[in-house]
Design a protein around this motif. Structure first.
Motif, mmCIF file in Angstrom:
data_model
loop_
_atom_site.group_PDB
_atom_site.id
_atom_site.type_symbol
_atom_site.label_atom_id
_atom_site.label_comp_id
_atom_site.label_asym_id
_atom_site.label_seq_id
_atom_site.Cartn_x
_atom_site.Cartn_y
_atom_site.Cartn_z
ATOM 1 N N LEU A 34 36.502 24.038 47.765
ATOM 2 C CA LEU A 34 35.359 24.497 46.963
ATOM 3 C C LEU A 34 35.771 25.683 46.089
ATOM 4 O O LEU A 34 35.386 25.774 44.913
ATOM 5 N N LEU A 35 36.587 26.585 46.634
ATOM 6 C CA LEU A 35 37.059 27.731 45.846
ATOM 7 C C LEU A 35 37.881 27.245 44.648
ATOM 8 O O LEU A 35 37.739 27.735 43.532
ATOM 9 N N ARG A 36 38.752 26.262 44.893
ATOM 10 C CA ARG A 36 39.568 25.703 43.796
ATOM 11 C C ARG A 36 38.695 25.025 42.757
ATOM 12 O O ARG A 36 38.761 25.318 41.572
ATOM 13 N N TYR A 37 37.854 24.117 43.231
ATOM 14 C CA TYR A 37 37.069 23.261 42.342
ATOM 15 C C TYR A 37 36.088 24.076 41.501
ATOM 16 O O TYR A 37 35.887 23.817 40.325
ATOM 17 N N LEU A 38 35.495 25.107 42.114
ATOM 18 C CA LEU A 38 34.454 25.870 41.409
ATOM 19 C C LEU A 38 35.023 27.064 40.643
ATOM 20 O O LEU A 38 34.452 27.489 39.648
ATOM 21 N N THR A 39 36.127 27.642 41.097
ATOM 22 C CA THR A 39 36.770 28.816 40.464
ATOM 23 C C THR A 39 35.753 29.672 39.698
ATOM 24 O O THR A 39 35.755 29.725 38.457
ATOM 25 N N ILE A 40 34.924 30.373 40.452
ATOM 26 C CA ILE A 40 33.806 31.097 39.829
ATOM 27 C C ILE A 40 34.252 32.260 38.931
ATOM 28 O O ILE A 40 33.545 32.638 38.016
ATOM 29 N N VAL A 41 35.444 32.848 39.194
ATOM 30 C CA VAL A 41 35.972 33.860 38.262
ATOM 31 C C VAL A 41 36.628 33.042 37.149
ATOM 32 O O VAL A 41 37.808 32.727 37.189
ATOM 33 N N HIS A 42 35.800 32.631 36.180
ATOM 34 C CA HIS A 42 36.189 31.550 35.270
ATOM 35 C C HIS A 42 36.483 32.014 33.851
ATOM 36 O O HIS A 42 36.521 31.210 32.926
ATOM 37 N N ALA A 43 36.651 33.339 33.662
ATOM 38 C CA ALA A 43 36.941 33.802 32.302
ATOM 39 C C ALA A 43 38.371 34.316 32.204
ATOM 40 O O ALA A 43 38.744 34.975 31.239
ATOM 41 N N GLY A 44 39.180 34.042 33.219
ATOM 42 C CA GLY A 44 40.578 34.470 33.177
ATOM 43 C C GLY A 44 40.755 35.894 33.688
ATOM 44 O O GLY A 44 39.848 36.719 33.598
ATOM 45 N N LEU A 45 41.932 36.154 34.242
ATOM 46 C CA LEU A 45 42.259 37.515 34.690
ATOM 47 C C LEU A 45 43.000 38.205 33.554
ATOM 48 O O LEU A 45 43.727 37.561 32.807
ATOM 49 N N ARG A 46 42.795 39.492 33.425
ATOM 50 C CA ARG A 46 43.421 40.206 32.306
ATOM 51 C C ARG A 46 44.559 41.106 32.780
ATOM 52 O O ARG A 46 44.422 41.788 33.793
ATOM 53 N N ARG A 47 45.649 41.083 32.048
ATOM 54 C CA ARG A 47 46.812 41.913 32.375
ATOM 55 C C ARG A 47 47.438 42.423 31.077
ATOM 56 O O ARG A 47 47.164 41.891 30.003
ATOM 57 N N ILE A 48 48.328 43.424 31.220
ATOM 58 C CA ILE A 48 49.134 43.866 30.074
ATOM 59 C C ILE A 48 50.603 43.684 30.460
ATOM 60 O O ILE A 48 51.005 44.115 31.554
ATOM 61 N N ALA A 49 51.378 43.023 29.596
ATOM 62 C CA ALA A 49 52.797 42.782 29.908
ATOM 63 C C ALA A 49 53.530 44.124 29.955
ATOM 64 O O ALA A 49 53.377 44.940 29.052
ATOM 65 N N VAL A 50 54.305 44.345 31.015
ATOM 66 C CA VAL A 50 55.061 45.604 31.105
ATOM 67 C C VAL A 50 56.473 45.434 30.547
ATOM 68 O O VAL A 50 57.183 46.404 30.331
ATOM 69 N N GLU A 51 56.880 44.178 30.324
ATOM 70 C CA GLU A 51 58.180 43.952 29.686
ATOM 71 C C GLU A 51 58.096 42.665 28.852
ATOM 72 O O GLU A 51 57.166 41.870 29.039
ATOM 73 N N ASP A 52 59.054 42.470 27.946
ATOM 74 C CA ASP A 52 59.082 41.237 27.161
ATOM 75 C C ASP A 52 59.312 40.069 28.108
ATOM 76 O O ASP A 52 60.105 40.175 29.044
ATOM 77 N N LEU A 53 58.614 38.965 27.867
ATOM 78 C CA LEU A 53 58.875 37.774 28.680
ATOM 79 C C LEU A 53 58.589 36.522 27.880
ATOM 80 O O LEU A 53 57.935 36.587 26.845
ATOM 81 N N GLU A 54 59.126 35.422 28.368
ATOM 82 C CA GLU A 54 58.931 34.158 27.662
ATOM 83 C C GLU A 54 58.287 33.151 28.601
ATOM 84 O O GLU A 54 58.747 32.951 29.720
ATOM 85 N N VAL B 32 45.552 36.946 28.918
ATOM 86 C CA VAL B 32 44.462 36.415 29.737
ATOM 87 C C VAL B 32 45.019 35.237 30.528
ATOM 88 O O VAL B 32 45.592 34.315 29.951
ATOM 89 N N LEU B 33 44.904 35.311 31.843
ATOM 90 C CA LEU B 33 45.463 34.270 32.717
ATOM 91 C C LEU B 33 44.326 33.393 33.240
ATOM 92 O O LEU B 33 43.560 33.810 34.113
ATOM 93 N N PRO B 34 44.185 32.179 32.692
ATOM 94 C CA PRO B 34 43.050 31.341 33.075
ATOM 95 C C PRO B 34 43.275 30.634 34.415
ATOM 96 O O PRO B 34 43.769 29.514 34.463
ATOM 97 N N ILE B 35 42.878 31.295 35.499
ATOM 98 C CA ILE B 35 43.089 30.690 36.829
ATOM 99 C C ILE B 35 42.259 29.413 36.982
ATOM 100 O O ILE B 35 42.605 28.544 37.765
ATOM 101 N N GLN B 36 41.173 29.321 36.196
ATOM 102 C CA GLN B 36 40.352 28.104 36.293
ATOM 103 C C GLN B 36 41.141 26.885 35.821
ATOM 104 O O GLN B 36 40.956 25.783 36.338
ATOM 105 N N SER B 37 42.041 27.069 34.835
ATOM 106 C CA SER B 37 42.877 25.945 34.384
ATOM 107 C C SER B 37 43.970 25.654 35.409
ATOM 108 O O SER B 37 44.264 24.498 35.713
ATOM 109 N N ALA B 38 44.578 26.728 35.929
ATOM 110 C CA ALA B 38 45.634 26.534 36.930
ATOM 111 C C ALA B 38 45.091 25.752 38.125
ATOM 112 O O ALA B 38 45.791 24.905 38.698
ATOM 113 N N ASN B 39 43.836 25.993 38.468
ATOM 114 C CA ASN B 39 43.239 25.310 39.620
ATOM 115 C C ASN B 39 42.877 23.853 39.332
ATOM 116 O O ASN B 39 42.484 23.119 40.225
#
Ligand code: HEM
Length: 251
Positions: A129-149, A162-169
């Protein structure tokens, strides 16, 4: 009620944090409105912490007041700030998860019955249910501390992400037929509580609440059903924590 009891917040005062929480999760709140809502709850909790210091009880805010603020380890403001996070994160999420999970199970009698027939399956069912519903559905926000690809895209140090955990789920490479609710799939590796050092602090409590509340509700009301057509239900499309505003039921 659960998070209030744990913290030692009088449940009768719930309007203070429920109304301000609505502002905090509304997607169209301005920065000023968010700061004001935060301050309202922080002021309320600072006052409560002062009262706990005078008259400690067996609750988390009393422990904060006596063991951390009185000793000078934490300022009153810092302690109130911790209280705000726990109170808001602890009620807005679980409440919405219980409401939406109830709806999902009301719409799927076979899976609901499966849960009732096998009480030991509740932890696995709750993860799905946590996976399917993913209620925190606007993505988690972070700031990159180093260059990455990532997937051929370069993200520079300092960029907002913005890390969309709802898509990952709903990633079909990880979860077969991801748009299907399958309580028996074993979805333990979902990201509904986030990932890494900042993943949800309250997840054992949230899991326990869901594992207890859902089977208890359907055992107590075996004939529970939604009282209005599902497409008339008011969903929280405008809030960063998803849920139903109201779930009229009958039995
Ligand atoms: C089903 C219920 C819940 C869900 C889906 C949920 C989801 C999340 C997510 C996705 C994060 C990560 C945020 C990020 O990385 O930016 C988080 C963090 C957090 N959650 Fe929860 N949560 C739930 C219940 C609770 C409860 C009951 C509490 C308190 C008792 C709580 C307290 C926290 C706190 C304090 C953090 C911040 C942790 C940190 O930044 O180090 N949560 N939650």
């Amino acid at each position: 009620m659960v998070i209030c009891e744990l913290l030692g917040v009088p449940y009768a005062d719930r309007a203070v944090f429920q109304q301000n929480a609505a502002t905090l999760v509304a997607m169209d709140s301005t920065a000023q409105e968010i700061a004001a809502a935060n301050k309202n709850v922080a002021d309320y909790l600072a006052d409560l912490l002062r009262r706990k210091d005078r008259e400690p009880k067996e609750d988390l805010l009393s422990e904060l007041a006596v063991q951390r603020v009185r000793t000078g380890e934490l300022s009153l403001e810092k302690a109130a700030g911790l209280g705000v996070i726990l109170l808001i994160a602890g009620h807005e999420t679980t409440t919405n998860m219980i409401g939406l999970s109830t709806l999902a199970l009301l719409r799927d009698p076979a899976q609901r019955q499966g849960l009732l027939d096998a009480p030991d399956s509740a932890p696995m069912a709750v993860d799905e249910l946590l996976r399917y519903l993913t209620i925190v559905h606007a993505g988690l926000r972070r700031i990159a501390v180093e260059d990455l690809e990532v997937a051929g895209v370069t993200i520079r140090a300092g960029d907002g992400i913005v890390l969309p955990i709802q898509s990952a789920n709903r990633d079909p490479d990880t979860f077969a037929d991801p748009d299907h609710l399958d309580l028996a799939r074993g979805a333990r590796n979902h990201l509904a509580f986030g990932y890494g050092i900042h993943q949800c602090l309250g997840q054992p409590l949230a899991r326990a609440e869901l594992q207890i509340a859902l089977p208890a509700l359907f055992t107590r009301f075996p004939d529970l059903r939604v009282a209005v057509p599902v497409d008339e239900l008011p969903f929280k499309d405008d809030a960063s924590v998803y849920g139903v505003r109201a779930l009229p039921v009958t039995w």
